[in-house]
Design an enzyme around this catalytic site. Structure first.
Site, PDB file in Angstrom:
ATOM      1  CG  LEU A 124      -1.936  -1.107   1.373  1.00 31.66           C
ATOM      2  CD1 LEU A 124      -2.690  -0.973   2.693  1.00 31.66           C
ATOM      3  CD2 LEU A 124      -2.917  -1.111   0.204  1.00 31.66           C
ATOM      4  CG  ASP A 125      -0.063   4.826  -2.275  1.00 31.19           C
ATOM      5  OD1 ASP A 125      -0.565   5.341  -1.256  1.00 31.19           O
ATOM      6  OD2 ASP A 125      -0.640   4.821  -3.375  1.00 31.19           O
ATOM      7  CG  MET A 126       3.299   8.017   2.877  1.00 35.49           C
ATOM      8  SD  MET A 126       4.580   9.274   2.811  1.00 35.49           S
ATOM      9  CE  MET A 126       5.994   8.345   3.379  1.00 35.49           C
ATOM     10  CB  THR A 171      -3.073   3.493   0.108  1.00 31.08           C
ATOM     11  OG1 THR A 171      -3.050   4.180  -1.142  1.00 31.08           O
ATOM     12  CG2 THR A 171      -4.213   2.488   0.094  1.00 31.08           C
ATOM     13  NE  ARG A 190      -3.027   6.610  -3.769  1.00 32.53           N
ATOM     14  CZ  ARG A 190      -3.649   7.441  -2.942  1.00 32.53           C
ATOM     15  NH1 ARG A 190      -4.233   8.532  -3.418  1.00 32.53           N
ATOM     16  NH2 ARG A 190      -3.687   7.206  -1.645  1.00 32.53           N
TER      17      ARG A 190
END
Length: 236
Positions: free
Chosen positions: A99-101, A103, A187
């Site tokens: 999961l990106d920063m 999310t 996204r």
């Protein structure tokens, strides 16, 4: 070698192949240059000079990742990672997907690199479901068309199920279901439709749900649930 180390939770096979290429894996003090080595056990094997413990029973955990931290073991810029937040008494764990920063939501972790690999494989088509708060004009037909897949800047994204959960003024909540999990897929696809993502929450991965797990909370998934999952995954 790569399979043994993955099973012991050192990382995925790809991670381990990279470690070997960097000279970080040794057998009886000699650095390996190739993962093509058959061993019966991990006796005498070290990673970064540290002995590798034999594989233990498979464990799977669910973690409620908050925003503002990276899904990585370490960051050269010194930013916070999920491992700064996890309890120190947990075994060595690798993440299943990322999961990106910015999310939040469900992140699965395991001590079994082979299970990680199987759950991430697009061919196994494990469903990832997200709730997304977006800003902009939501076009229902454009969302429906995502079921046929979409190509963005030369990258092909497979079938995506997108439903409108709720609309209020300029904002809307969507439910997005994917099976590939490409880098920042949700996204990128929504931005392609002219929508700005204000909040992105993963609420499920395969059969496992976020449910009411509190932010930063960690919970081990029962062994019987892990066994049922393994029985469904090819090669596990």
């Amino acid at each position: 070698m790569a399979k043994l180390l993955a099973r012991a939770g050192v990382g995925s096979r790809r991670d381990i192949e990279r470690m070997i290429a960097e000279g970080r894996v040794s057998v009886e003090g000699t650095a390996l240059t190739s993962p093509a080595l058959n061993l019966a056990s991990l006796d005498g094997v070290t990673v970064d000079g540290n002995p590798v413990a034999a594989a233990s029973a498979t464990r799977l955990y669910r973690f409620h990742k908050p925003t503002g931290c990276l899904t990585t073991a370490r960051d050269p810029k010194g930013r916070a990672t999920i491992y700064d937040l996890l309890p120190k008494d947990l075994p060595r764990l690798v993440t299943i997907g990322r999961l990106d920063m910015n999310t939040e939501g469900l992140l699965l972790l395991t001590n079994d690199g082979e299970l990680k690999r199987a759950m991430e494989l697009p061919a196994n088509a494990l469903i990832r479901r997200y709730r997304v708060r977006v800003f902009g004009s939501v076009n229902a037909r454009a969302l429906e068309a995502l079921a046929e897949g979409v190509t963005i800047e030369g990258v092909r994204y497979g079938s995506i199920n997108a439903d409108i959960e709720h609309k209020s003024g300029a904002y809307a909540w969507l439910v997005i279901t994917i099976t590939e999990g490409k880098n920042r897929e949700v996204r990128k696809v929504l931005e392609h439709l002219g929508l700005k993502v204000a909040r992105l929450i993963r609420v499920s991965y395969g059969p496992f749900e976020l449910e009411d797990l509190p932010v930063r909370g960690v919970e081990q998934i029962p062994d019987d649930a892990v066994s049922r999952l393994r029985s469904r995954l090819p090669g596990k």
